[in-house]
Scaffold this motif. Structure first.
Motif, PDB file in Angstrom:
ATOM      1  N   ARG A  42       0.859  -1.178   0.000  1.00 20.75           N
ATOM      2  CA  ARG A  42       0.000   0.000   0.000  1.00 20.75           C
ATOM      3  C   ARG A  42       0.891   1.222   0.000  1.00 20.75           C
ATOM      4  NH1 ARG A  42      -3.710   3.685   2.349  1.00 20.75           N
ATOM      5  NH2 ARG A  42      -5.769   3.379   1.377  1.00 20.75           N
ATOM      6  N   ARG A  43       0.572   2.193  -0.855  1.00 26.48           N
ATOM      7  CA  ARG A  43       1.462   3.322  -1.079  1.00 26.48           C
ATOM      8  C   ARG A  43       1.586   4.230   0.132  1.00 26.48           C
ATOM      9  NH1 ARG A  43      -0.823   6.941  -5.568  1.00 26.48           N
ATOM     10  NH2 ARG A  43      -1.834   8.002  -3.815  1.00 26.48           N
ATOM     11  N   GLU A  44       0.537   4.313   0.927  1.00 30.56           N
ATOM     12  CA  GLU A  44       0.545   5.257   2.046  1.00 30.56           C
ATOM     13  C   GLU A  44      -0.177   4.667   3.245  1.00 30.56           C
ATOM     14  OE1 GLU A  44      -1.540   8.481   0.094  1.00 30.56           O
ATOM     15  OE2 GLU A  44      -3.424   7.910   1.074  1.00 30.56           O
ATOM     16  N   ARG A  45       0.177   5.193   4.414  1.00 30.64           N
ATOM     17  CA  ARG A  45      -0.490   4.847   5.666  1.00 30.64           C
ATOM     18  C   ARG A  45      -0.555   3.343   5.881  1.00 30.64           C
ATOM     19  NH1 ARG A  45      -3.246   9.108   8.006  1.00 30.64           N
ATOM     20  NH2 ARG A  45      -3.063  11.064   6.835  1.00 30.64           N
ATOM     21  N   ALA A  46       0.575   2.700   5.709  1.00 30.45           N
ATOM     22  CA  ALA A  46       0.625   1.243   5.842  1.00 30.45           C
ATOM     23  C   ALA A  46       1.902   0.813   6.552  1.00 30.45           C
ATOM     24  CB  ALA A  46       0.545   0.580   4.476  1.00 30.45           C
ATOM     25  N   SER A  47       1.762  -0.196   7.391  1.00 30.27           N
ATOM     26  CA  SER A  47       2.900  -0.843   8.046  1.00 30.27           C
ATOM     27  C   SER A  47       2.768  -2.340   7.827  1.00 30.27           C
ATOM     28  CB  SER A  47       2.893  -0.517   9.551  1.00 30.27           C
ATOM     29  OG  SER A  47       3.905  -1.233  10.225  1.00 30.27           O
ATOM     30  N   ILE A  48       3.824  -2.973   7.347  1.00 28.19           N
ATOM     31  CA  ILE A  48       3.786  -4.403   7.036  1.00 28.19           C
ATOM     32  C   ILE A  48       4.824  -5.123   7.874  1.00 28.19           C
ATOM     33  CG2 ILE A  48       4.023  -6.146   5.221  1.00 28.19           C
ATOM     34  CD1 ILE A  48       3.213  -4.008   3.201  1.00 28.19           C
ATOM     35  N   ARG A  49       4.424  -6.238   8.470  1.00 25.57           N
ATOM     36  CA  ARG A  49       5.364  -7.034   9.282  1.00 25.57           C
ATOM     37  C   ARG A  49       4.994  -8.510   9.179  1.00 25.57           C
ATOM     38  NH1 ARG A  49       3.649  -6.618  15.637  1.00 25.57           N
ATOM     39  NH2 ARG A  49       1.412  -7.031  15.365  1.00 25.57           N
ATOM     40  N   LEU A  50       5.961  -9.346   9.493  1.00 24.66           N
ATOM     41  CA  LEU A  50       5.776 -10.802   9.473  1.00 24.66           C
ATOM     42  C   LEU A  50       5.459 -11.268  10.882  1.00 24.66           C
ATOM     43  CD1 LEU A  50       6.107 -13.397   7.643  1.00 24.66           C
ATOM     44  CD2 LEU A  50       8.407 -13.547   8.623  1.00 24.66           C
ATOM     45  N   VAL A  51       4.327 -11.964  11.031  1.00 19.67           N
ATOM     46  CA  VAL A  51       3.911 -12.480  12.329  1.00 19.67           C
ATOM     47  C   VAL A  51       3.426 -13.910  12.152  1.00 19.67           C
ATOM     48  CG1 VAL A  51       2.366 -12.207  14.309  1.00 19.67           C
ATOM     49  CG2 VAL A  51       3.251 -10.176  13.131  1.00 19.67           C
ATOM     50  N   ASN A  52       4.082 -14.848  12.828  1.00 18.59           N
ATOM     51  CA  ASN A  52       3.692 -16.259  12.758  1.00 18.59           C
ATOM     52  C   ASN A  52       3.596 -16.755  11.323  1.00 18.59           C
ATOM     53  OD1 ASN A  52       3.482 -16.405  15.594  1.00 18.59           O
ATOM     54  ND2 ASN A  52       1.367 -15.649  15.522  1.00 18.59           N
ATOM     55  N   GLY A  53       4.529 -16.323  10.496  1.00 16.62           N
ATOM     56  CA  GLY A  53       4.598 -16.796   9.122  1.00 16.62           C
ATOM     57  C   GLY A  53       3.668 -16.104   8.160  1.00 16.62           C
ATOM     58  N   ALA A  54       2.841 -15.168   8.637  1.00 18.00           N
ATOM     59  CA  ALA A  54       1.908 -14.440   7.775  1.00 18.00           C
ATOM     60  C   ALA A  54       2.300 -12.973   7.728  1.00 18.00           C
ATOM     61  CB  ALA A  54       0.477 -14.597   8.279  1.00 18.00           C
ATOM     62  N   LEU A  55       1.998 -12.318   6.612  1.00 20.48           N
ATOM     63  CA  LEU A  55       2.250 -10.891   6.482  1.00 20.48           C
ATOM     64  C   LEU A  55       1.025 -10.112   6.937  1.00 20.48           C
ATOM     65  CD1 LEU A  55       4.027 -10.763   2.994  1.00 20.48           C
ATOM     66  CD2 LEU A  55       5.087 -10.561   5.255  1.00 20.48           C
ATOM     67  N   GLU A  56       1.238  -9.163   7.834  1.00 17.39           N
ATOM     68  CA  GLU A  56       0.157  -8.341   8.354  1.00 17.39           C
ATOM     69  C   GLU A  56       0.368  -6.892   7.917  1.00 17.39           C
ATOM     70  OE1 GLU A  56      -0.653 -10.898  12.465  1.00 17.39           O
ATOM     71  OE2 GLU A  56       0.059  -8.812  12.583  1.00 17.39           O
ATOM     72  N   MET A  57      -0.616  -6.329   7.272  1.00 17.19           N
ATOM     73  CA  MET A  57      -0.561  -4.928   6.868  1.00 17.19           C
ATOM     74  C   MET A  57      -1.626  -4.162   7.652  1.00 17.19           C
ATOM     75  SD  MET A  57      -0.812  -3.211   3.049  1.00 17.19           S
ATOM     76  CE  MET A  57      -2.530  -3.643   2.731  1.00 17.19           C
ATOM     77  N   THR A  58      -1.209  -3.138   8.382  1.00 22.94           N
ATOM     78  CA  THR A  58      -2.126  -2.359   9.199  1.00 22.94           C
ATOM     79  C   THR A  58      -1.895  -0.868   8.962  1.00 22.94           C
ATOM     80  OG1 THR A  58      -0.572  -2.400  11.061  1.00 22.94           O
ATOM     81  CG2 THR A  58      -2.278  -4.107  11.011  1.00 22.94           C
ATOM     82  N   GLY A  59      -2.894  -0.070   9.297  1.00 21.67           N
ATOM     83  CA  GLY A  59      -2.750   1.366   9.146  1.00 21.67           C
ATOM     84  C   GLY A  59      -4.006   2.099   9.574  1.00 21.67           C
ATOM     85  N   THR A  60      -3.931   3.411   9.534  1.00 20.62           N
ATOM     86  CA  THR A  60      -5.046   4.287   9.883  1.00 20.62           C
ATOM     87  C   THR A  60      -5.210   5.320   8.782  1.00 20.62           C
ATOM     88  OG1 THR A  60      -4.595   4.028  12.250  1.00 20.62           O
ATOM     89  CG2 THR A  60      -5.975   5.896  11.588  1.00 20.62           C
ATOM     90  N   LEU A  61      -6.400   5.413   8.228  1.00 18.80           N
ATOM     91  CA  LEU A  61      -6.662   6.361   7.156  1.00 18.80           C
ATOM     92  C   LEU A  61      -6.817   7.773   7.711  1.00 18.80           C
ATOM     93  CD1 LEU A  61      -9.186   4.318   4.966  1.00 18.80           C
ATOM     94  CD2 LEU A  61      -6.686   4.340   4.889  1.00 18.80           C
ATOM     95  N   ASN A  62      -6.736   8.742   6.820  1.00 17.70           N
ATOM     96  CA  ASN A  62      -6.900  10.134   7.205  1.00 17.70           C
ATOM     97  C   ASN A  62      -8.356  10.392   7.550  1.00 17.70           C
ATOM     98  OD1 ASN A  62      -6.934  12.916   7.464  1.00 17.70           O
ATOM     99  ND2 ASN A  62      -5.773  13.307   5.600  1.00 17.70           N
ATOM    100  N   GLY A  63      -8.603  10.841   8.771  1.00 19.89           N
ATOM    101  CA  GLY A  63      -9.968  11.125   9.186  1.00 19.89           C
ATOM    102  C   GLY A  63     -10.454  12.493   8.760  1.00 19.89           C
ATOM    103  N   GLY A  64      -9.653  13.192   7.957  1.00 26.76           N
ATOM    104  CA  GLY A  64      -9.981  14.545   7.538  1.00 26.76           C
ATOM    105  C   GLY A  64      -9.262  15.549   8.392  1.00 26.76           C
ATOM    106  N   ASN A  65      -8.613  16.490   7.752  1.00 25.40           N
ATOM    107  CA  ASN A  65      -7.819  17.487   8.483  1.00 25.40           C
ATOM    108  C   ASN A  65      -6.734  16.824   9.320  1.00 25.40           C
ATOM    109  OD1 ASN A  65      -9.674  19.409   7.467  1.00 25.40           O
ATOM    110  ND2 ASN A  65     -11.025  19.058   9.219  1.00 25.40           N
ATOM    111  N   ASP A  66      -6.256  15.673   8.829  1.00 29.29           N
ATOM    112  CA  ASP A  66      -5.204  14.897   9.481  1.00 29.29           C
ATOM    113  C   ASP A  66      -5.615  14.319  10.825  1.00 29.29           C
ATOM    114  OD1 ASP A  66      -3.271  15.033   7.469  1.00 29.29           O
ATOM    115  OD2 ASP A  66      -2.682  17.048   8.082  1.00 29.29           O
ATOM    116  N   ASP A  67      -6.914  14.261  11.105  1.00 28.78           N
ATOM    117  CA  ASP A  67      -7.393  13.530  12.280  1.00 28.78           C
ATOM    118  C   ASP A  67      -7.287  12.031  11.993  1.00 28.78           C
ATOM    119  OD1 ASP A  67      -8.079  15.920  13.471  1.00 28.78           O
ATOM    120  OD2 ASP A  67     -10.152  15.857  12.750  1.00 28.78           O
ATOM    121  N   PRO A  68      -7.047  11.214  13.022  1.00 34.26           N
ATOM    122  CA  PRO A  68      -7.035   9.768  12.780  1.00 34.26           C
ATOM    123  C   PRO A  68      -8.412   9.280  12.368  1.00 34.26           C
ATOM    124  CG  PRO A  68      -6.943  10.241  15.131  1.00 34.26           C
ATOM    125  CD  PRO A  68      -6.783  11.560  14.423  1.00 34.26           C
TER     126      PRO A  68
END
Length: 820
Positions: free
Chosen positions: A203-229
């Motif tokens: 994912r180009r933005e707002r994404a963190s990817i890590r390996l956990v128990n052999g699986a890839l996990e991608m997590t993030g928080t979208l822009n809530g507007g005006n840079d609010d979470p």
């Protein structure tokens, strides 16, 4: 427990047993990898989506989750607009439209940036966004590829890609399972140890990817507007391989020399639809759980569960034309068939393919309990989708659901009802702020965050009928199901619309009709006698038609439910005073505005004054022939060009007028091959992309759904005052459509209809009564009705209509003796 991977032969045999034979009307074919999103294969389960590009070197699969929305809840209602309502109306009553328009532009807009001028990803309105991509990077990118085939099977919702490279045949199968809530990709080869690739999420933005128990996990928080979470999301990729070796990092999983592999992707957000003020549970734990559950299943069981769930919806309805073109086109790519049709070659099964594809898209993007299909269904590769991928209420989201009832997908209609209830809840504040009115209102744009305010520009964004139009779908569902419990739940929403109109309608001075004010005819402009152009007006024709539709529904609902008699009687009196449809003395068409203004753009894509022809049914060739003739004149003046959804609307218009040849002409116009990346043209340039997506341009899914409903209208109609079922009301005269069969189209009052025809004449009919309502069929006097046992059912025949009573749950066969 890891997923058990069965052999290629076992899985192939299972799939063959579960799906229908390869037909030209259930298979979308591609003969090359997609070079653009609009040539990839769409898959979905109503919540998750996948777009398969089919590249044999670096495969790309676009991932979607329908609640991937930036933005958040806001109060976008102006706190001062209501102060100026009386002054705006007074100017309109005095004929000072331009002065009223200037004041409307200043005060009757939202507070804040609204939709961000259609670019709302980083403002509070928000934007529907892609979840990201899954890539499969094959190790061998040098060897030549041959025997490339990619097919999307509409009867099983499975995309299959096969190719040969270095003497090995490879296969990639992709499905999106509703029961297991995963995207599943299966990779196999006909030579053991041939699978070598790397895979990962991106994912180009707002994404963190890590390996956990052999699986890839991608997590993030979208822009809530005006840079609010904003919305939190999670996606998990699990790779299950048989044979070979594997290595993994935080970025990717690499497989070398495997025999078979299954890739599972799950995703969730914490949007708590439709109660979005309180976030739902953290998305990662439930996503991990979905993957683990799917991984515990053998592939044949996962496949069977998916096909059983999907086909239970898809197989309800089928349209077949018994022409002889199938053998000629069965091996052609779909884009080649589109090109061939433009050369006037015969391909009747292209119509049934497109019909099946529309139903496929609705099943895949709108499931009970979920969110409604947006401007792109649920498929998007952008982080800023066109027009925010939102819910446009001045035709687009309604058109998405035109095929729901008639093509036997009432279940898929439900997400729109949920959106309507949410809009009613938030729209009460908007009604008070802008119109000093009771009830509720929504305007032109909506999102999952309860936005009901006007847009940032009054010229297009102040039309106050969006919520009312959507609310008519509640009544339409009742008409097709006669479900009184549903009507009881929907009634407060319909009553709320009635309360709003009762407060806002005013009396115009010329005829003393009740009209809306201020308003406009969506996105269109008129020319005043002094040459100035305007938008703002009183009582445009579409407003009055929507009023009659929704207020009539509110009155009928109250009477069916035996409630609010005095209120319903007062509302009926209001309906009788609404400005009627008028025929323009200038053009001979249906007059678009209260006064016979000159049209600034006679070929405008919105054909708003014909709402009464379709989707409403107050204009019909049999009940209102003069107005139907005027509607035809309007269509002739507008012309056949337009955006994708505009052409689709015209299919339905011509079908309602009984002109099957012109309806088919509009389909062919809609099916003109479109180039990816075409510039946006509001009155021309539309067509169909290689994957059958409708080109607005760019891609907008409403045209697919609108044309699907239009095809249904060509074959079966049951609208009008008496709900008479009419067979083949707009069948094209072309010989390729002269014979065929229909299974499972629905008519009002809960009838499910099957029928066959030869030589453009109905041969036999089967009617299933879902509600026990009386049945009325427009058929020859030679028709005979029998029940399941073969006993003749008492029936009457009058004015060309066959009448008989039915019992709920019973089927009736009607045979028709053909004249010599």
């Amino acid at each position: 427990m890891n997923c058990k991977i069965y052999s290629t032969l076992q899985a192939a045999l299972l799939l063959g047993a579960l799906t229908l034979s390869a037909q030209s009307d259930v298979t979308v074919r591609f003969d090359e990898p997609a070079s653009h999103f609009t040539a990839s294969s769409p898959l979905g389960n109503g919540r998750m989506g996948a777009m398969v590009f089919g590249n044999t070197n670096r495969e790309r699969i676009v991932l979607n989750e329908i609640s991937m929305w930036s933005g958040g809840i806001q109060d976008a209602d102006s706190k001062e607009a209501g102060q100026y309502l009386h002054q705006i109306r007074q100017l309109l009553l005095e004929g000072k439209n331009i002065e009223a328009q200037k004041m409307l532009q200043q005060y009757f807009i939202c507070a804040g940036p609204g939709s961000g001028s259609g670019n709302g990803a980083n403002v509070k309105f928000g934007c529907y966004q892609t979840l990201g991509d899954l890539f499969i990077q094959w190790k061998d990118t040098v060897s030549a590829v041959s025997d490339y085939q990619r097919t999307l099977k509409l009867d099983s919702a499975i995309n299959t890609l096969t190719w040969k490279k270095a003497g090995v045949t490879y296969k990639e199968e992709v499905l999106v399972s509703a029961p297991q809530q995963v995207i599943a990709i299966r990779l196999v080869a006909d030579k053991p140890g041939s699978l070598s690739f790397s895979t990962g999420l991106y994912r180009r933005e707002r994404a963190s990817i890590r390996l956990v128990n052999g699986a890839l996990e991608m997590t993030g928080t979208l822009n809530g507007g005006n840079d609010d979470p904003g919305v939190q999301y999670a996606a998990v990729l699990k790779v299950i391989s048989k044979g070979g070796t594997r290595t993994q990092t935080n970025e990717q999983v690499t497989v070398n020399g495997a025999d078979e592999c299954i890739l599972l992707v799950a995703a969730h957000t914490n949007m708590n639809w439709p109660n979005v003020e309180k976030p739902g549970p953290a998305p990662l734990p439930v996503t991990v759980k979905d993957v683990a559950k799917a991984a515990s299943m053998a592939w044949p069981a996962l496949l069977q569960s998916h096909v059983k769930d999907y086909s239970a919806l898809f197989n309800r309805c089928q349209v077949t034309f018994t022409d002889n073109s199938n053998n000629e086109v069965k091996d052609l790519s779909t884009v080649a068939r589109l090109q061939r049709l433009q050369q006037n070659e015969k391909d009747a099964s292209l119509m049934s393919l497109y019909f099946n594809f529309g139903r496929y898209l609705l099943i895949s993007s709108s499931r009970k309990g979920g969110m409604p299909a947006n401007l792109q269904g649920l498929w998007a590769e952008e982080y800023q989708t066109p027009w925010n991928g939102d819910y446009h209420l001045d035709i687009n989201v309604e058109m998405n659901y035109w095929p729901a009832e008639v093509t036997n997908l009432s279940d898929c209609h439900q997400p729109l009802f949920t959106l309507t209830k949410q809009m009613a809840d938030y729209g009460r504040r908007t009604a008070r702020r802008y119109y000093n009115a009771k009830g509720w209102v929504a305007h032109v744009i909506a999102n999952p965050w309860g936005y009901t305010s006007p847009g940032e520009g009054a010229g297009w964004g102040s039309t106050a009928n969006g919520g009312a139009w959507v609310a008519t779908h509640l009544w339409k569902h009742y008409q097709y199901t006669n479900d009184k419990q549903f009507l009881k739940e929907a009634y407060p929403i319909l009553k709320g619309v009635g309360e709003f109109y009762r407060d806002v309608l005013i009396t115009e001075p010329s005829h003393h009709w009740l009209v809306t004010a201020p308003s406009n005819s969506p996105e269109n402009t008129y020319v005043l006698p002094d040459g100035r152009t305007g938008e703002t007006c009183m009582g445009p024709t579409m407003d009055m038609q929507i009023c009659r539709d929704v207020l009539g529904a509110a009155v009928a609902s109250a009477r069916i439910l035996q409630t609010d008699k005095a209120w319903a009687d007062s509302l009926q009196h209001i309906v009788s005073r609404l400005a009627p449809n008028q025929i323009s003395p200038t053009t001979g068409g249906v007059q678009e505005w209260l006064q016979d203004y000159k049209e600034a753009d006679p070929h405008h894509r919105h054909v708003s004054p014909l709402y009464g022809l379709y989707p409403y049914d107050e204009i019909t060739p049999w009940d209102t022939p003069e107005m139907a003739a005027a509607a035809k004149r309007t269509l002739q003046t507008r012309g056949d060009a337009g955006t994708g959804w505009s052409r689709a609307w015209k299919v339905a218009f011509w079908a309602r007028l009984g002109d099957g040849n012109h309806a088919y002409k509009m389909l062919k116009e809609l099916w003109a091959p479109a180039a990816a990346g075409s510039e946006i043209k509001m009155n021309s340039g539309a067509g169909t992309y290689a994957n059958l997506f409708c080109a607005h341009p760019p891609f907008q899914i409403d045209g697919n759904f609108g044309a699907t409903a239009g095809i249904a209208e060509m074959l079966l109609q049951s609208h009008g005052v008496h709900n008479i079922i009419r067979f083949l009301p707009a069948l094209p005269s072309d010989e390729q459509f002269a014979a065929g069969k229909v299974k499972g189209l629905k008519a009002v009052n809960g009838f499910v209809v099957d029928f066959t025809w030869q030589h453009q004449q109905v041969q036999s009919v089967n009617v299933f009564s879902g509600t026990g309502a009386p049945c009325r069929l427009l058929l020859p006097a030679s028709a005979v009705v029998k029940d399941r046992s073969g006993a003749v059912v008492p029936h009457q025949y009058k004015d060309g209509v066959l009448y008989f009573n039915t019992t709920k749950g019973m089927s009736y066969g009607i045979s028709i003796k053909q004249s010599a």
